[in-house]
Design a protein around this motif. Structure first.
Motif, PDB file in Angstrom:
ATOM      1  N   THR A 132      -0.823 -16.156   2.135  1.00  0.00           N
ATOM      2  CA  THR A 132      -2.190 -15.459   1.398  1.00  0.00           C
ATOM      3  C   THR A 132      -3.487 -15.861   2.032  1.00  0.00           C
ATOM      4  O   THR A 132      -3.364 -16.844   2.444  1.00  0.00           O
ATOM      5  CB  THR A 132      -2.032 -16.116  -0.160  1.00  0.00           C
ATOM      6  N   THR A 140      -7.456 -15.478   1.856  1.00  0.00           N
ATOM      7  CA  THR A 140      -8.605 -15.079   0.827  1.00  0.00           C
ATOM      8  C   THR A 140      -9.872 -15.402   1.682  1.00  0.00           C
ATOM      9  O   THR A 140     -10.262 -16.460   2.070  1.00  0.00           O
ATOM     10  CB  THR A 140      -8.727 -15.922  -0.444  1.00  0.00           C
ATOM     11  N   VAL A 156      -5.806  -7.345  11.147  1.00  0.00           N
ATOM     12  CA  VAL A 156      -6.914  -7.859  10.313  1.00  0.00           C
ATOM     13  C   VAL A 156      -8.093  -8.295  11.123  1.00  0.00           C
ATOM     14  O   VAL A 156      -7.611  -9.481  11.979  1.00  0.00           O
ATOM     15  CB  VAL A 156      -6.584  -8.485   9.026  1.00  0.00           C
ATOM     16  N   THR A 209      -8.715 -10.885  -1.159  1.00  0.00           N
ATOM     17  CA  THR A 209      -7.640 -11.621  -0.943  1.00  0.00           C
ATOM     18  C   THR A 209      -6.369 -10.713  -0.365  1.00  0.00           C
ATOM     19  O   THR A 209      -6.222  -9.485  -0.675  1.00  0.00           O
ATOM     20  CB  THR A 209      -6.929 -11.978  -2.354  1.00  0.00           C
ATOM     21  N   LEU A 210      -5.864 -11.038   0.773  1.00  0.00           N
ATOM     22  CA  LEU A 210      -4.677 -10.521   1.358  1.00  0.00           C
ATOM     23  C   LEU A 210      -3.401 -11.388   1.276  1.00  0.00           C
ATOM     24  O   LEU A 210      -3.280 -12.326   1.228  1.00  0.00           O
ATOM     25  CB  LEU A 210      -4.808 -10.083   2.990  1.00  0.00           C
ATOM     26  N   GLN A 211      -2.363 -10.407   0.701  1.00  0.00           N
ATOM     27  CA  GLN A 211      -1.052 -11.066   0.507  1.00  0.00           C
ATOM     28  C   GLN A 211       0.004 -10.160   1.302  1.00  0.00           C
ATOM     29  O   GLN A 211      -0.005  -9.191   1.348  1.00  0.00           O
ATOM     30  CB  GLN A 211      -0.618 -11.041  -0.844  1.00  0.00           C
ATOM     31  N   THR A 212       0.651 -11.073   2.057  1.00  0.00           N
ATOM     32  CA  THR A 212       1.877 -10.310   3.124  1.00  0.00           C
ATOM     33  C   THR A 212       3.191 -11.081   3.106  1.00  0.00           C
ATOM     34  O   THR A 212       3.170 -12.558   3.105  1.00  0.00           O
ATOM     35  CB  THR A 212       1.399 -10.131   4.501  1.00  0.00           C
ATOM     36  N   LEU A 214       1.551  -5.406   3.152  1.00  0.00           N
ATOM     37  CA  LEU A 214       0.144  -6.177   2.965  1.00  0.00           C
ATOM     38  C   LEU A 214      -0.437  -5.428   1.925  1.00  0.00           C
ATOM     39  O   LEU A 214      -0.457  -4.284   1.497  1.00  0.00           O
ATOM     40  CB  LEU A 214      -0.649  -6.038   4.399  1.00  0.00           C
ATOM     41  N   THR A 215      -0.839  -6.408   0.950  1.00  0.00           N
ATOM     42  CA  THR A 215      -1.486  -5.863  -0.330  1.00  0.00           C
ATOM     43  C   THR A 215      -2.976  -6.578  -0.216  1.00  0.00           C
ATOM     44  O   THR A 215      -3.244  -7.659   0.318  1.00  0.00           O
ATOM     45  CB  THR A 215      -0.851  -6.251  -1.617  1.00  0.00           C
ATOM     46  N   ILE A 216      -4.016  -5.895  -0.710  1.00  0.00           N
ATOM     47  CA  ILE A 216      -5.467  -6.201  -0.627  1.00  0.00           C
ATOM     48  C   ILE A 216      -5.988  -6.338  -2.211  1.00  0.00           C
ATOM     49  O   ILE A 216      -5.947  -5.203  -2.766  1.00  0.00           O
ATOM     50  CB  ILE A 216      -6.165  -5.307   0.442  1.00  0.00           C
TER      51      ILE A 216
END
Length: 726
Positions: A468, A470, A648, A711-714, A719-721
């Motif tokens: 995660t 942020t 990113v 916040t990016l989670q992978t 990948l979700t933003i």
């Protein structure tokens, strides 16, 4: 039980309907600034306004006037006045001033100033430059009560000094403005901050105390009740009708009214009527910490305490007090986590000592002030005893804050976990209280405790395996938080040039809301204030804030006076200093954080050009964190990347046109760009030239100015933003 209480049933239905409406609308309809208001346009402007003063607050540096029926907004307005103009409550004042809108929370866990004031129907403030005219008649009753409160406050200050006087004034008069922030935080962190709010303890002590004294003179129930209610009403008007005051006031009216009418006092009905009245005044109170804590405490006494007394009966008053405190804590546990993210470990023991002493303090304080108005030396002696008790409170707070594991940071739990906790609580209490067999009750109690412990574990549990990232909204500055797949925590920079007390009010609340009480690695890319001011503040707050284990500097850090000074601050706080140089890595499972530059040989790179540049890799995901690198530093970086491309890019130097050159962007080929910059910053960041270059390579852009925290989670593949503001 509810069927035999029609008033109780009506209030419960009303509260449920209001809760559903609030959940559906998320409270947005009542927190948005009215379109007709001058504050709808959030830019500061000079205005001429007039309105009627309905409330005043006096602080050491300025006074606050609250205006209704004003000329520029349908809502109420706060006016900050450092000239202490002599205007009475009820009068109409015309003044020239500068508008100011309240801030919204821009990161998870941050205080939402706009929501806080929306509950009071206030959507903006004005700094007073000059008064044009004062007219109209004063509200004689409210103005006299206000002046009496100020006189009372000054008497306390004169007797026991400003520091202790400010604390006693909070407890007796609700005057919070002059209390030292450090002391207030100490009370809150130790779990005894509730004694600083005018609550049921204060109202009951005054109302019931006066009522019982009058009754002992031989006066009948009705005249004694009328006199007690009159005095209590004047006191409530003087201190202001906060959520806890409304609850305690209405419940006490029911209590005294029951005696006056010869009926039995029904606490449940009184509680629900008080809640119905409060929510009827302002539905947003259903989302207010004060409302939920105040009513939750009474529910703990009503429902959890009888169960504990049934399982462990004891006539000793001390044990009963322990059960009462435990019952309240069990009921309030998820609420405390939702609003404050941490649990003070020793609050139960501290409250067991402090609550009885608070009753003594309030009694002596009230009597001392009353006598002091007439016979100063005797009143002064009583207030001196109050000073001693407050000193005991301070010692207990400071000792408590030095004990091991004195607070546990668990983070803000998800709503479904809170609901599960309360479902288990309700079912458990119902089953145990209805069971008449003592042995079975104890077995059921054991199952109940195990189930509740599981719910607590769920609230603290955070699944591992993902990365995660942020980017916090810190205004004009930089701060990136990472949580690794095994739970290790990292912070890359943390500073701002336009947000004061960044560490205390933005960074720490965010981290704690994520369940982070300790940061394993904190990287400082270079010695500009907008990259380390919050970290410096956190280093000075190690005893009450978020602990930092290691501070990581670039290899050239000793050439930077600011970083040398920061290192000295870290050493005083007992924090380790680590140096990282080119090609060195920190690994955690599949996560790899590699230093790209500077290397010890980069003597020609200094300032922004010499910023620490980090590469974050996790499976197919990659991210380049660039600090403020520009010019020569960016040229060197392009050669070192050797064609490596990134998912990113943390855009360098807040989107300055002097960084992120076309050649560099063609080399890194980022798919997503994240930019940290402050609203309306004087530099004009991010510059349009930079944004155009990013768009030209097909990069998707996210900015803290527009999106708040990003916040990016992978899991290494997908990948979700998530943006905090939309």
């Amino acid at each position: 039980m509810i069927k035999t209480r029609p008033l109780c049933f009506v209030c419960l239905c009303f509260l449920m309907i209001q809760t559903i409406i609030l959940m559906v609308t998320s409270g947005k309809s009542t927190t948005e600034i009215p379109a007709s208001s001058i504050f709808y346009d959030e830019n500061e402007k000079s205005v001429l306004i007039h309105g009627q003063v309905y409330k005043k607050t006096s602080l050491s540096k300025f006074q606050i006037l609250y205006l209704k029926n004003n000329s520029v907004s349908d809502s109420n307005i706060m006016v900050y006045d450092d000239n202490f103009i002599d205007v009475a409550i009820g009068q109409i004042v015309a003044l020239q001033g500068t508008t100011r809108c309240f801030d919204v929370a821009r990161n998870p866990g941050n205080f939402d100033q706009r929501f806080y004031y929306a509950k009071q129907d206030i959507y903006g403030a004005v700094w007073c430059d000059k008064v044009v005219e004062i007219s109209g008649k004063e509200n004689w009753c409210m103005e006299k009560l206000y002046r009496f409160k100020i006189h009372w406050k000054n008497l306390i200050y004169e007797a026991i000094g400003e520091e202790n006087g400010a604390i006693l004034s909070v407890m007796l008069l609700g005057e919070k403005g002059d209390m030292e922030p450090e002391m207030k935080e100490l009370y809150q962190k130790n779990g005894i901050g509730h004694i600083l709010a005018i609550s049921g303890l204060h109202i009951s002590f005054i109302g019931l105390g006066i009522y019982k004294i009058i009754r002992r003179t031989g006066l009948g129930y009705i005249p004694a009740g009328v006199l007690a209610i009159l005095v209590l009403s004047m006191y409530a008007l003087m201190i202001g009708f906060s959520v806890s005051v409304i609850r305690a006031y209405i419940m006490l009216l029911f209590r005294i009214g029951a005696d006056m009418s010869g009926r039995v006092y029904d606490m449940i009905t009184a509680l629900l009527v008080a809640a119905g009245v409060t929510v009827g005044i302002q539905p947003l109170y259903l989302m207010d910490a004060g409302f939920l804590l105040s009513y939750g405490a009474i529910l703990g006494i009503l429902f959890v305490l009888p169960m504990l007394e049934k399982i462990f009966p004891c006539r000793w008053r001390g044990i009963t007090g322990v059960w009462a405190s435990l019952a309240i804590n069990v009921m309030l546990f998820p609420i405390l986590l939702w609003f404050y993210y941490e649990i003070p470990t020793y609050s139960l023991a501290l409250n067991f000592i402090i609550i009885p002493l608070t009753s003594v303090l309030l009694g002596i304080g009230m009597v001392g002030c009353l006598i002091g108005f007439m016979v100063w030396p005797i009143g002064n002696l009583c207030l001196y005893i109050c000073r001693f008790i407050l000193s005991v409170f301070e010692v207990l707070n400071r000792v408590g804050s030095k004990l091991p594991c004195w607070r546990i940071v668990m983070g803000q739990p998800e709503l479904w976990k809170i609901m599960l906790y309360y479902i288990i609580l309700v079912i458990g209490i119902t089953v145990i209280r209805r069971n008449r067999k003592r042995k079975q009750r104890k077995v059921l109690f054991g199952i109940f405790c195990a189930s509740l412990s599981f719910a607590v574990f769920l609230m603290a549990y955070r699944p591992a395996g993902n990365l995660t990232v942020t980017m916090l909204d810190v205004g004009q500055g930089d701060s990136i938080f990472l949580r690794g797949p095994k739970g290790n925590t990292y912070l890359i920079d943390g500073g701002s040039s336009d947000v004061e007390e960044l560490g205390k009010y933005r960074m720490e609340p965010f981290l704690k809301s994520q369940g982070v009480g300790t940061l394993d690695y904190v990287f400082v890319t270079h010695g500009d204030t907008d990259h380390y001011s919050g970290i410096e503040e956190m280093l000075k707050r190690q005893n009450v804030g978020v602990e930092i284990r290691r501070l990581v500097f670039p290899s050239n850090w000793k050439k930077d006076d600011a970083l040398v000074e920061l290192a000295q601050t870290a050493k005083k706080a007992g924090v380790s200093i680590v140096m990282i140089e080119s090609r060195k890595c920190i690994t955690e499972g599949k996560l790899q954080i590699e230093c790209i530059q500077p290397s010890p040989s980069d003597h020609h790179l200094s300032g922004n050009a010499g910023s620490l540049v980090l590469s974050v890799a996790f499976g197919e995901f990659s991210m380049l964190c660039t600090g403020d690198v520009e010019a020569k530093g960016e040229d060197v970086l392009m050669r070192r990347l050797k064609g490596q491309q990134f998912t990113v890019l943390k855009v360098a130097h807040h989107g300055s046109k002097h960084s992120s050159s076309e050649a560099f962007l063609r080399t890194a080929q980022p798919e997503i760009a994240i930019i940290s910059a402050g609203e309306d910053n004087s530099y004009g960041h991010p510059h349009q030239e930079t944004l155009k270059r990013l768009k030209d390579i097909g990069c998707k852009i996210f900015e803290t100015v527009r999106n708040g925290a990003i916040t990016l989670q992978t899991d290494g593949n997908r990948l979700t933003i998530d943006c905090f503001l939309y």
